[in-house]
Design a protein around this motif. Structure first.
Motif, PDB file in Angstrom:
ATOM      1  N   UNK A  61      -5.098  -7.702  -5.285  1.00 15.29           N
ATOM      2  CA  UNK A  61      -4.387  -8.816  -4.662  1.00 15.29           C
ATOM      3  C   UNK A  61      -4.203  -9.978  -5.638  1.00 15.29           C
ATOM      4  N   UNK A  62      -5.136 -10.120  -6.562  1.00 16.98           N
ATOM      5  CA  UNK A  62      -5.056 -11.218  -7.537  1.00 16.98           C
ATOM      6  C   UNK A  62      -4.667 -10.748  -8.936  1.00 16.98           C
ATOM      7  N   UNK A  63      -4.642  -9.430  -9.154  1.00 18.31           N
ATOM      8  CA  UNK A  63      -4.280  -8.858 -10.457  1.00 18.31           C
ATOM      9  C   UNK A  63      -3.303  -7.693 -10.260  1.00 18.31           C
ATOM     10  N   UNK A  64      -2.132  -7.946  -9.695  1.00 16.63           N
ATOM     11  CA  UNK A  64      -1.217  -6.866  -9.321  1.00 16.63           C
ATOM     12  C   UNK A  64      -0.613  -6.102 -10.498  1.00 16.63           C
ATOM     13  N   UNK A  65      -0.761  -6.602 -11.696  1.00 21.68           N
ATOM     14  CA  UNK A  65      -0.192  -5.926 -12.867  1.00 21.68           C
ATOM     15  C   UNK A  65      -1.206  -5.056 -13.596  1.00 21.68           C
ATOM     16  N   UNK A  66      -2.435  -4.948 -13.112  1.00 21.66           N
ATOM     17  CA  UNK A  66      -3.486  -4.176 -13.786  1.00 21.66           C
ATOM     18  C   UNK A  66      -3.274  -2.690 -13.521  1.00 21.66           C
ATOM     19  N   UNK A  67      -2.627  -2.027 -14.453  1.00 20.00           N
ATOM     20  CA  UNK A  67      -2.266  -0.621 -14.250  1.00 20.00           C
ATOM     21  C   UNK A  67      -3.490   0.292 -14.183  1.00 20.00           C
ATOM     22  N   UNK A  68      -4.555  -0.044 -14.908  1.00 16.38           N
ATOM     23  CA  UNK A  68      -5.772   0.783 -14.840  1.00 16.38           C
ATOM     24  C   UNK A  68      -6.410   0.689 -13.460  1.00 16.38           C
ATOM     25  N   UNK A  69      -6.426  -0.505 -12.889  1.00 16.31           N
ATOM     26  CA  UNK A  69      -6.990  -0.671 -11.548  1.00 16.31           C
ATOM     27  C   UNK A  69      -6.137   0.059 -10.513  1.00 16.31           C
ATOM     28  N   UNK A  70      -4.835   0.019 -10.685  1.00 19.95           N
ATOM     29  CA  UNK A  70      -3.942   0.737  -9.770  1.00 19.95           C
ATOM     30  C   UNK A  70      -4.191   2.240  -9.869  1.00 19.95           C
ATOM     31  N   UNK A  71      -4.345   2.726 -11.090  1.00 14.48           N
ATOM     32  CA  UNK A  71      -4.620   4.153 -11.294  1.00 14.48           C
ATOM     33  C   UNK A  71      -5.953   4.539 -10.644  1.00 14.48           C
ATOM     34  N   UNK A  72      -6.972   3.710 -10.834  1.00 13.62           N
ATOM     35  CA  UNK A  72      -8.273   3.979 -10.226  1.00 13.62           C
ATOM     36  C   UNK A  72      -8.175   3.941  -8.700  1.00 13.62           C
ATOM     37  N   UNK A  73      -7.432   2.970  -8.167  1.00 15.09           N
ATOM     38  CA  UNK A  73      -7.240   2.879  -6.722  1.00 15.09           C
ATOM     39  C   UNK A  73      -6.610   4.164  -6.191  1.00 15.09           C
ATOM     40  N   UNK A  74      -5.551   4.628  -6.857  1.00 16.07           N
ATOM     41  CA  UNK A  74      -4.860   5.836  -6.401  1.00 16.07           C
ATOM     42  C   UNK A  74      -5.757   7.069  -6.479  1.00 16.07           C
TER      43      UNK A  74
END
Length: 89
Positions: free
Chosen positions: A33-46
């Protein structure tokens, strides 16, 4: 000689894994929510979202419905009344 599996122990272990993965998903949601451009976090979330889905499917296959409001199918006869319920484990 192989010992018989303990269903209660298996249920608790699987529920603990589900809770750990879902906790990580909540934390990643807050972070994203505060770091929407963090692609590694998005990958980990998915990856964790897939793991959560698979763990919940395995739990339901073995122990019965886990999610309400259409997130889980019921066996026949209607088995939402079977205990223990997920929050009682």
């Amino acid at each position: 000689m192989k010992q018989a599996a303990n269903p209660d122990k298996e249920r608790h272990a699987l529920m603990e894994k589900i809770q750990m993965v879902d906790f990580a998903l909540v934390e990643l949601t807050l972070y994203l929510d505060t770091h929407p451009q963090d692609s590694q976090a998005i990958q980990q979330f998915n990856q964790l979202a897939v793991e959560s889905r698979d763990l919940k499917g395995a739990y339901e296959k073995r122990f019965g419905p886990l999610r309400q409001f259409g997130g889980s199918f019921s066996g026949y006869p209607w088995n939402w009344g079977d205990t223990p319920w997920p929050w009682q484990v």
